[in-house]
Design an enzyme around this catalytic site. Structure first.
Site, PDB file in Angstrom:
ATOM      1  N   GLU A  57      35.324  42.336  21.714  1.00 22.42           N
ATOM      2  CA  GLU A  57      34.692  43.507  22.317  1.00 22.42           C
ATOM      3  C   GLU A  57      35.175  43.732  23.749  1.00 22.42           C
ATOM      4  O   GLU A  57      35.417  44.860  24.168  1.00 22.42           O
ATOM      5  CB  GLU A  57      33.179  43.292  22.276  1.00 22.42           C
ATOM      6  CG  GLU A  57      32.336  44.345  22.932  1.00 22.42           C
ATOM      7  CD  GLU A  57      30.874  43.950  22.876  1.00 22.42           C
ATOM      8  OE1 GLU A  57      30.228  44.283  21.876  1.00 22.42           O
ATOM      9  OE2 GLU A  57      30.387  43.277  23.823  1.00 22.42           O
TER      10      GLU A  57
ATOM     11  N   CYS B 253      36.589  39.137  11.006  1.00 16.41           N
ATOM     12  CA  CYS B 253      35.293  39.603  11.487  1.00 16.41           C
ATOM     13  C   CYS B 253      35.471  40.734  12.506  1.00 16.41           C
ATOM     14  O   CYS B 253      35.930  41.816  12.159  1.00 16.41           O
ATOM     15  CB  CYS B 253      34.509  38.420  12.043  1.00 16.41           C
ATOM     16  SG  CYS B 253      32.743  38.704  12.191  1.00 16.41           S
ATOM     17  N   HIS B 254      35.135  40.530  13.776  1.00 16.90           N
ATOM     18  CA  HIS B 254      35.305  41.543  14.815  1.00 16.90           C
ATOM     19  C   HIS B 254      36.714  41.530  15.412  1.00 16.90           C
ATOM     20  O   HIS B 254      37.026  42.359  16.271  1.00 16.90           O
ATOM     21  CB  HIS B 254      34.279  41.341  15.937  1.00 16.90           C
ATOM     22  CG  HIS B 254      32.882  41.711  15.547  1.00 16.90           C
ATOM     23  ND1 HIS B 254      32.126  40.947  14.676  1.00 16.90           N
ATOM     24  CD2 HIS B 254      32.100  42.759  15.892  1.00 16.90           C
ATOM     25  CE1 HIS B 254      30.939  41.513  14.517  1.00 16.90           C
ATOM     26  NE2 HIS B 254      30.895  42.608  15.239  1.00 16.90           N
TER      27      HIS B 254
ATOM     28  N   TYR C 118      34.400  42.733   9.769  1.00 14.85           N
ATOM     29  CA  TYR C 118      32.952  42.730   9.597  1.00 14.85           C
ATOM     30  C   TYR C 118      32.546  44.172   9.308  1.00 14.85           C
ATOM     31  O   TYR C 118      33.044  45.102   9.955  1.00 14.85           O
ATOM     32  CB  TYR C 118      32.263  42.193  10.857  1.00 14.85           C
ATOM     33  CG  TYR C 118      30.785  42.027  10.658  1.00 14.85           C
ATOM     34  CD1 TYR C 118      30.293  41.048   9.795  1.00 14.85           C
ATOM     35  CD2 TYR C 118      29.883  42.888  11.270  1.00 14.85           C
ATOM     36  CE1 TYR C 118      28.932  40.911   9.570  1.00 14.85           C
ATOM     37  CE2 TYR C 118      28.519  42.755  11.059  1.00 14.85           C
ATOM     38  CZ  TYR C 118      28.056  41.770  10.198  1.00 14.85           C
ATOM     39  OH  TYR C 118      26.707  41.644   9.961  1.00 14.85           O
TER      40      TYR C 118
ATOM     41  N   GLY D 222      33.589  37.317  16.625  1.00 10.86           N
ATOM     42  CA  GLY D 222      32.543  37.045  17.595  1.00 10.86           C
ATOM     43  C   GLY D 222      32.471  38.178  18.596  1.00 10.86           C
ATOM     44  O   GLY D 222      32.928  39.292  18.336  1.00 10.86           O
ATOM     45  N   ARG D 223      31.933  37.900  19.776  1.00  8.48           N
ATOM     46  CA  ARG D 223      31.808  38.951  20.789  1.00  8.48           C
ATOM     47  C   ARG D 223      33.052  39.091  21.654  1.00  8.48           C
ATOM     48  O   ARG D 223      33.227  40.106  22.335  1.00  8.48           O
ATOM     49  CB  ARG D 223      30.583  38.678  21.662  1.00  8.48           C
ATOM     50  CG  ARG D 223      29.296  38.885  20.900  1.00  8.48           C
ATOM     51  CD  ARG D 223      28.129  39.361  21.719  1.00  8.48           C
ATOM     52  NE  ARG D 223      28.141  39.038  23.115  1.00  8.48           N
ATOM     53  CZ  ARG D 223      27.465  38.026  23.669  1.00  8.48           C
ATOM     54  NH1 ARG D 223      26.747  37.217  22.916  1.00  8.48           N
ATOM     55  NH2 ARG D 223      27.515  37.830  24.962  1.00  8.48           N
TER      56      ARG D 223
END
Length: 196
Positions: A93, A119-120, A139, A89-90
């Site tokens: 980050e 993923c991320h 990802y 997800g975000r």
């Protein structure tokens, strides 16, 4: 099967499935999972994002559920945990800007404890500097970060997962069955390994 104590790193706009499914599934098979977020305590919530694949050039994003944390970030001792779970997800980050988060990731990597990143999630591993010489998936849009951090990006179908020693990775929530099954195998090997 011996029960493991696992740490799950969360943050606002973590991917909805990628936090909830492992959180519940790992507990279902008998493991303990502490979900934490920097700046938040037990009982606080993080907001989630739903990433979907709807035919666009990249994933779409919608607001997900609120996820309630069951442990306090500032109270954890990494030495108490057998493995680490890093959903995507975000959240990764911005979590990678937190030095304590990076120290947590480094602990699990340097101690060769099981790490599951999806993923991320590998953005945290790249920022922590623990991907040199490792083979992993993420990802696909994170492939340049994996390479720049010294890792080798392994291309997979969206239903597959990859294992490199203690590290289990996959491209997205679509890989949950393979990713969780492989992580459970790595955790089991870690728990039954003879103590040096």
């Amino acid at each position: 099967m011996k029960a493991a104590k696992l740490l799950l790193l969360a943050g606002d706009f973590v991917e909805d499935y990628e936090i909830m499914v492992p959180f519940q599934a790992l507990q279902m098979v008998g493991h303990s999972v502490d979900a934490v977020c920097p700046g938040k305590k037990k009982g606080d919530q993080v907001r989630t994002a739903i990433h979907d694949f709807e035919g666009d050039q990249t994933y779409s994003e919608k607001r997900g559920h609120n996820f309630t944390l069951n442990a306090t970030f500032d109270e954890i001792d990494v030495n108490d945990y057998d493995g680490l779970v890093v959903p995507g997800g975000r959240a990764p980050e911005y979590l990678r800007l937190n030095e304590k988060v990076l120290d947590i990731v480094r602990h699990f990597a340097h101690e060769d404890k099981p790490i599951a990143a999806l993923c991320h999630g590998p953005q945290l591993l790249a920022a922590a500097g623990v991907l040199q010489g490792r083979k992993l998936n993420a990802y696909p849009a994170c492939a340049p970060e994996v390479t720049l951090a010294g890792g080798t990006f392994v291309k997979l179908e969206f239903s597959e997962a990859h294992v490199d020693g203690n590290l289990v990775t996959g491209p997205a929530w679509t890989a949950h069955p393979a990713w969780l099954a492989k992580f459970l195998e790595v955790v089991e090997m870690h728990l039954t390994a003879p103590v040096a």
